[in-house]
Design an enzyme around this catalytic site. Sequence first.
Site, PDB file in Angstrom:
ATOM      1  N   ASP A 151      87.911  61.818 -61.692  1.00  0.00           N
ATOM      2  CA  ASP A 151      88.291  62.797 -61.869  1.00  0.00           C
ATOM      3  C   ASP A 151      87.035  64.130 -61.836  1.00  0.00           C
ATOM      4  O   ASP A 151      86.727  64.733 -62.864  1.00  0.00           O
ATOM      5  CB  ASP A 151      88.608  63.580 -63.566  1.00  0.00           C
ATOM      6  CG  ASP A 151      88.776  64.726 -63.762  1.00  0.00           C
ATOM      7  OD1 ASP A 151      89.242  65.461 -63.384  1.00  0.00           O
ATOM      8  OD2 ASP A 151      88.385  64.613 -65.292  1.00  0.00           O
ATOM      9  N   CYS A 205     111.921  61.290 -67.614  1.00  0.00           N
ATOM     10  CA  CYS A 205     111.653  62.921 -68.376  1.00  0.00           C
ATOM     11  C   CYS A 205     113.221  62.527 -69.441  1.00  0.00           C
ATOM     12  O   CYS A 205     112.921  63.428 -69.840  1.00  0.00           O
ATOM     13  CB  CYS A 205     111.116  63.488 -68.440  1.00  0.00           C
ATOM     14  SG  CYS A 205     109.440  63.302 -68.645  1.00  0.00           S
ATOM     15  N   CYS A 211     107.329  67.690 -75.577  1.00  0.00           N
ATOM     16  CA  CYS A 211     105.703  68.012 -75.445  1.00  0.00           C
ATOM     17  C   CYS A 211     106.229  69.278 -75.371  1.00  0.00           C
ATOM     18  O   CYS A 211     104.882  70.051 -76.074  1.00  0.00           O
ATOM     19  CB  CYS A 211     105.669  66.897 -74.380  1.00  0.00           C
ATOM     20  SG  CYS A 211     106.709  67.970 -72.860  1.00  0.00           S
TER      21      CYS A 211
END
Length: 366
Positions: A151, A205, A211
Amino acid sequence: MTKNLPHDVVPESVRDPAQLTGAVKAWGKELGFQEIGIADATSDMSQSETGLQQWLAEGYHGEMDYMGKHGTRRTRPAELVPGTLRVISVRMNYMPEAKDSWVVIEDGDRAFISRYALGRDYHKVLRARLQKLADKIATVAAPFNYRVFTDSAPVMEVEWAQKSGVGWRGKHTLLLSRDAGSMFFIGEIYTDLPLALDNSVANYCGSCTRCIDVCPTQAIVGPYRLDARRCISYLTIEHKGSIPEMLRPLIGNRVYGCDDCQLICPWNKFAAHTGEADFAVRNGLDDVSLVELFAWNSEEFDAKLAGSPIRRFGHEQWLRNLAVGLGNAPSSPAVLNALQARRDDPSPLVREHVRWALQSHEDSRV
């Protein structure tokens, strides 16, 4: 040299890409990574490039200008690290033993802190482990050119993790795994070694939209599409200025990040607690009052959060977020006194949010 190899690998065999790949994965597991996958760094990323450009054009990145600064280097590894042939993607579970998240979120007097940030800064932990993995590879594969990432550079981490078979992108835009949900960190090694490739995995999914539905600020504007400007994680961490007033009541007591889209995800019933001591809860941050944290001065903030990812954004932003949380908390003498104590804070940013919080309590009494 051979002491670094798994017992079923001999020096001659690591010259074969498949055998070396097996050794890399075995070493990765020994170093604490739960999954390691290999992707072709030269594969077509045009669809990802187009998607990124559309996302930027919509302004969904907010103040994260760095998302658009590096052009195609974000999707073409060899432009960032010349000679790159493979991307090694890894995942490491981070979920600590902590107070139930929903219980904390539903208690307006408590401060909710995203569970990934309760322990040591993951950048340091993953970078050190990835470097150890690279060091092991170098003992049998020199000359070996590489660069490790956590990251920390223009790398499309989720895209490469998808291509390597580590998981799939969920509708909340995070990486998902059938074995581990989404409560994990990911990191990469760019390398010029022609390692054996892994296959990507299917998206599981289905028709689920939990979500999207649960997001407090409706920041997930569509499947796989996030407007960071509304995202609580962005607002409380990446955003440096004043939090838009219309969004403050929706933030509730989430003072550092937001896990709602992960907590509601059915796949996270498979999320395993981490075995990494570095990710264990520090300073009781999994279940602590807003008032207590708001009382920390800058010296306490720096000392108690040394080595924490939270310390990276500074005491001023910490107080800004806590003021919002206190503005949303149930009115009580303790809450009002805490806010009054910082009404004349040296920071204009803190003062503004404290005034808003006090006004919110005043309005609730009308």
